[in-house]
Every structure is written in structure tokens, then in C-alpha cells.
Enzyme design. Structure first.
Site, mmCIF file in Angstrom:
data_model
loop_
_atom_site.group_PDB
_atom_site.id
_atom_site.type_symbol
_atom_site.label_atom_id
_atom_site.label_comp_id
_atom_site.label_asym_id
_atom_site.label_seq_id
_atom_site.Cartn_x
_atom_site.Cartn_y
_atom_site.Cartn_z
ATOM 1 N N TYR A 207 1.037 -1.250 0.070
ATOM 2 C CA TYR A 207 0.068 -0.045 0.086
ATOM 3 C C TYR A 207 0.807 1.060 0.007
ATOM 4 O O TYR A 207 2.002 1.250 0.866
ATOM 5 C CB TYR A 207 -0.843 0.029 1.149
ATOM 6 C CG TYR A 207 -1.557 1.320 1.396
ATOM 7 C CD1 TYR A 207 -3.122 1.187 0.892
ATOM 8 C CD2 TYR A 207 -1.113 2.318 2.091
ATOM 9 C CE1 TYR A 207 -3.789 2.511 1.274
ATOM 10 C CE2 TYR A 207 -1.996 3.473 2.205
ATOM 11 C CZ TYR A 207 -3.290 3.697 1.580
ATOM 12 O OH TYR A 207 -3.757 4.667 1.705
ATOM 13 N N GLU A 295 -3.538 7.634 -4.048
ATOM 14 C CA GLU A 295 -3.514 6.313 -3.149
ATOM 15 C C GLU A 295 -3.308 5.233 -4.210
ATOM 16 O O GLU A 295 -4.267 5.186 -4.944
ATOM 17 C CB GLU A 295 -4.804 6.213 -2.300
ATOM 18 C CG GLU A 295 -5.010 5.137 -1.527
ATOM 19 C CD GLU A 295 -5.962 4.567 -0.924
ATOM 20 O OE1 GLU A 295 -6.224 4.373 0.495
ATOM 21 O OE2 GLU A 295 -7.048 4.683 -1.678
#
Length: 486
Positions: A207, A295
Site C-alpha cells: 500500500y 492512493e
């Protein structure tokens, strides 16, 4: 249980006093508009908390700081009986393929892909890819596509195949049909485009995000070697696996920072350098498009030794729209409620609800309080309409047009707390709208604040059947009573 927006300043004080409510136990809705909160992560799903009020600010701040994802997603506005989807024009939403195109243009590595709006083009795209495996994705602004169901009967908005020839048939069952997921309305959303992309194997998922952090007064990199899952779960269960790098806004991402983040994400050998380069390119994109957040989940590693951004969510600063015209022109309004879209043209925030009393207010927190007090006195709000700050008479008029066009509306409650809003402007707008639109439903008006005496004079001398209210509680009672008497 009553539900409020966690807010600050005079608006919060007003909500507390005017509502005459018990603050011993309330449910607060945390939204990104709470400017005092140190946002160090992305808000994905608005959470509702129940606790003593003296714990509200600290607990809510902690919850936001943990990194709840998806600031541009639809927020949840809760009342006693239902959960209504709330969206705001402020947040620009892009389809997946649009975000990936922006990344591609900045040198970020993504899967090869094409976009099609008809089955023959989808089939040709699949053949042009010449890939071992192809993924076909329906493009809508909602999550949970893979588990969705089409009105055509096809199950799943994401399909993998090694046979390019079946892509056209699959696309024919997607395009022009509604896809229903856990995040769409009950009737689903019509699919108008599909993305035909090369499917790549992922050896490992991580991530990575770049976002603006008020606590650091600038951008911050956040990463975890545990990708492909909700980052808030990782933060709760394994906080030691969340890594953070504060970026100097003048200096940008340093090479040593990018390499350190790549190492923390678990990339080794040549992949470490490759991941660091991708991180720096993502920061370039962040700056170039005036993003508040980029993101990537997952930022993956393939068996062939390639670092790829498999999925991305980009949030943009609406204040930069004047210099990001090309980006904002990509805004897909086809999935928006037509009334919300029309309201946005006049800088009004409108969310339709299921009741019959229209709420006409200034300020999101005040709107929520008004809706709750209507509910408290046995009524049901028909909408959430926020005028905002520097309002003009024309906006008031257009707001009334929106409200009176809703056949569910049986009464209108105007609740204005004038600070930067001049109550006299509101009053002039109300009287003009009432006359020209020939208002046929009861109108209850509560005004307080700047130039309120002049506003009250304008309303009282108008000769219109306007019901004046002393405070919010009184206004709600009168609005509910007006419907009860009908």
C-alpha cells in the site's frame, strides 16, 4: 439517538444552544470538512461514533488520524431510521481508466489498457493487447464491482479471461445495462464504458499513498507492506507496519526518502530502486494535478520483476480547478443526481432525502441539526440544502426552484444563522421566489444574525403568508404542525 456533524466555532455553539438537546450522549458524523482535525489519512467511509460529548473531539480525531480511506467517496448521513447517500460537488470523482491515464502520462507504470463503449470495440481492444490474460472491468463510480450483478443477468463487473474472443460477448452484457453493487443505489448504475486491460500476476501487494496532512502542514507519504486490504485494518491490528515520511514542500521527495519507503514496503534488490522511482513519479503527478491525495492499493510486484500500480484513487483540490481545467473536464456527472448537479451550478449543496419538509439552511452542520430537530418533532426532512457563505439573491431564488420542483415537499423550513451571510439578502430572495414561483406550500422562516431586523421587516411587509419562528426548535414544531394540519 441524534446525529450531528462534528464541527467547530460559532456553528457548533449554535447547534448546541438552539437545539435544546441533551449533549450527554450524541452520535457524531466525522467529515473532511472539520477543518480543525489533523487529517493524516484518507477518509474512506464516514463512521458514526456514540460516546459522551467530552470525548468526541479526541476520539473522532484519533479515528481520522488512523487513516479511514476514501475522502471522495459518498459520505453517509445518518438519522434514526435510514442511511442516505450524501455526495458533494466539491469532490471530483474520476473513473478508474481516467486516473490510470493521468498516471501513465506521468511515467507511472500501470497495466496496458484500452477503453470501449461498444462490444465490437471491446473485442478489438482485447485482440490488440495480445496478452496472456485479459481483465474486463465495468467503469462506474462505485466499489464492489467484482461482486456486482447486471440487469442483463451477468454476475460480476470484473471478468478475467485468456480467450480474447469472449470479451465482445461479455461487454455486450455489461454496456447499456445497470450494475448493482453494495455501493450503488438499489436500481444500480448504467455502465457506459468498459476498460479492457492486460491482466498481470501479482507476487506481492503493498500500500502506498501521498496525501496532505494538516498536522505536518504539507504532503506526507504513507506506506505499508500489507497492501490489497483496508489500510485502517492494518493500522488497528499492526500499526508497526504503517510507515510515514513527511515531505518538505519546497524540497520535494528526496532520493533517500523514496528508497527508505521502498525498503519499508519490502522491495529488495533492483526492485527497491524501481519502486523508489515509481514513488517519485507519483509525487510528480501529485504536484502536477494539484491533488490532495494519490492512493495506490495495491502497488504490486510481478513475477517478471516489475513494480506496477494496479489501482489508484486520486483526490483533487477543488480550489485549483481554475488551473486544472483539463482534469476537471473529465468529471463524470452522468452518475450524479440531476438535482444535485443543477444545485452545483449555483454553488449550492443539495442532497435529496425521503421526507416531506424541505430544509433550507447555511452551513452543513446547521443543515444536519435542522434535519435532526425536524425528526425529533415527528417530521421527516425532504432534503439537505446548504447555501454556504457569500450567498446572493439569485442563489436563494434558484434554491427555491429546486425545492418546489420536488413533489414530495409539503412544507419548507428556512433556518439561517447569519454570520458572513446577510439575512436581508436571504429575505429579499425569499420574497422574490415566493411571488414569482407562486409558492403553494407552507413556509416557515427562522433568521438570526447579521442584519436580521431588516430581514424581518422585509418579510413582515411582504404580505406573503410566511410563518415566522423564534428559534430552531420553534421553527421545526411549526413546520411539522403545518403538514399535520393539511
Amino acid at each position: 439517538m441524534l446525529h450531528f456533524c462534528l464541527t467547530t466555532g460559532t456553528e457548533a455553539q449554535y447547534i448546541a444552544k438552539s437545539g435544546r438537546l441533551s449533549w450527554r450522549k450524541c452520535s457524531f458524523i466525522v467529515t473532511p470538512t472539520s477543518a480543525s482535525l489533523p487529517i493524516s489519512g484518507q477518509i474512506a467511509r464516514t463512521r458514526s461514533f456514540s460516546f459522551p460529548v467530552n470525548m468526541a473531539a479526541s476520539m473522532a480525531s484519533q479515528a481520522v488520524a488512523r487513516g479511514l480511506r476514501g475522502a471522495s467517496a459518498k459520505y453517509l448521513f445518518l438519522d434514526k431510521f435510514k442511511c442516505a447517500r450524501v455526495s458533494s460537488r466539491r469532490w471530483l470523482n474520476l473513473q478508474e481508466y481516467q486516473s490510470k491515464k493521468l498516471m501513465q502520462e506521468s511515467g507511472v507504470t500501470v497495466q496496458r489498457f484500452y477503453v470501449a463503449d461498444n462490444p465490437p470495440d471491446a473485442l478489438q481492444a482485447a485482440k490488440r493487447l495480445n496478452a496472456k490474460e485479459i481483465v474486463l472491468k465495468a467503469q462506474i463510480l462505485a466499489g464492489g464491482r467484482g461482486k456486482g450483478v447486471f440487469s442483463s443477468g451477468l454476475k460480476g463487473g470484473v471478468h478475467l479471461t485468456k480467450d480474447p474472443s469472449v470479451v465482445g460477448e461479455l461487454a455486450s452484457k455489461m454496456l447499456g445495462y445497470s450494475l448493482t453493487t453494495k455501493q450503488t443505489p438499489k436500481e444500480g448504475v448504467e455502465v457506459k464504458t468498459v476498460m479492457v486491460a492486460e491482466a498481470l500476476d501479482i507476487t506481492r501487494e503493498t500500500y502506498f499513498a501521498i496525501l496532505m496532512d494538516r498536522a505536518c502542514n504539507g504532503p506526507v507519504m504513507v506506506g505499508s507492506p500489507q497492501g490489497g486490504m483496508d489500510i485502517e485494518e492494518v493500522a488497528d491490528k499492526s500499526p508497526e507496519l504503517i510507515f510515514k515520511e513527511v515531505i518538505d514542500i519546497f524540497e520535494g521527495v528526496r532520493d533517500d526518502q523514496a528508497l527508505r519507503m521502498a525498503a519499508n514496503l519490502g522491495f529488495k534488490g533492483p526492485l527497491k530502486r524501481q519502486a523508489a522511482d515509481q514513488i517519485m513519479r507519483l509525487y510528480d503527478l501529485f504536484l502536477k494535478v494539484d491533488a490532495t491525495q494519490v492512493e495506490v492499493n495495491p502497488l504490486g510486484e510481478t513475477p517478471e520483476g516489475q513494480v506496477v500500480c494496479f489501482d489508484a484513487k486520486i483526490s483533487f483540490d477543488d480550489n485549483a480547478e481554475f488551473r486544472q481545467k483539463a482534469v476537471f473536464a473529465l468529471d463524470d456527472m452522468s452518475e450524479s443526481d440531476p438535482t444535485e448537479t443543477e444545485a452545483a451550478k449555483w454553488d449550492l449543496k443539495y442532497i435529496g432525502l425521503d421526507g416531506n419538509i424541505a430544509c433550507f439552511v447555511n452551513g452543513a452542520g446547521l443543515a444536519m441539526a435542522t434535519c435532526d430537530i425536524i425528526d425529533l418533532h415527528g417530521g421527516k426532512p425532504a432534503n439537505f440544502l446548504d447555501l454556504g457563505g457569500g450567498v446572493k439573491e439569485k442563489q436563494v431564488y434558484e434554491a427555491f426552484k429546486l425545492l418546489t420542483a420536488d413533489p414530495k415537499v409539503e412544507a419548507i423550513l428556512v433556518n439561517i444563522f447569519g454570520g458572513i451571510v446577510n439575512c436581508a439578502i436571504i429575505a429579499n430572495g425569499i420574497t422574490k421566489a415566493c411571488r414569482e414561483l407562486e409558492l403553494k406550500v407552507p413556509l416557515v422562516v427562522r433568521l438570526e444574525g447579521t442584519n436580521v431586523q431588516e430581514a424581518k421587516r422585509i418579510l413582515s411587509e411582504s404580505g406573503l403568508p410566511i410563518v415566522a419562528a423564534n428559534d430552531l426548535d420553534d421553527a421545526a414544531k411549526k413546520a411539522v404542525a403545518a403538514i399535520t394540519r393539511k
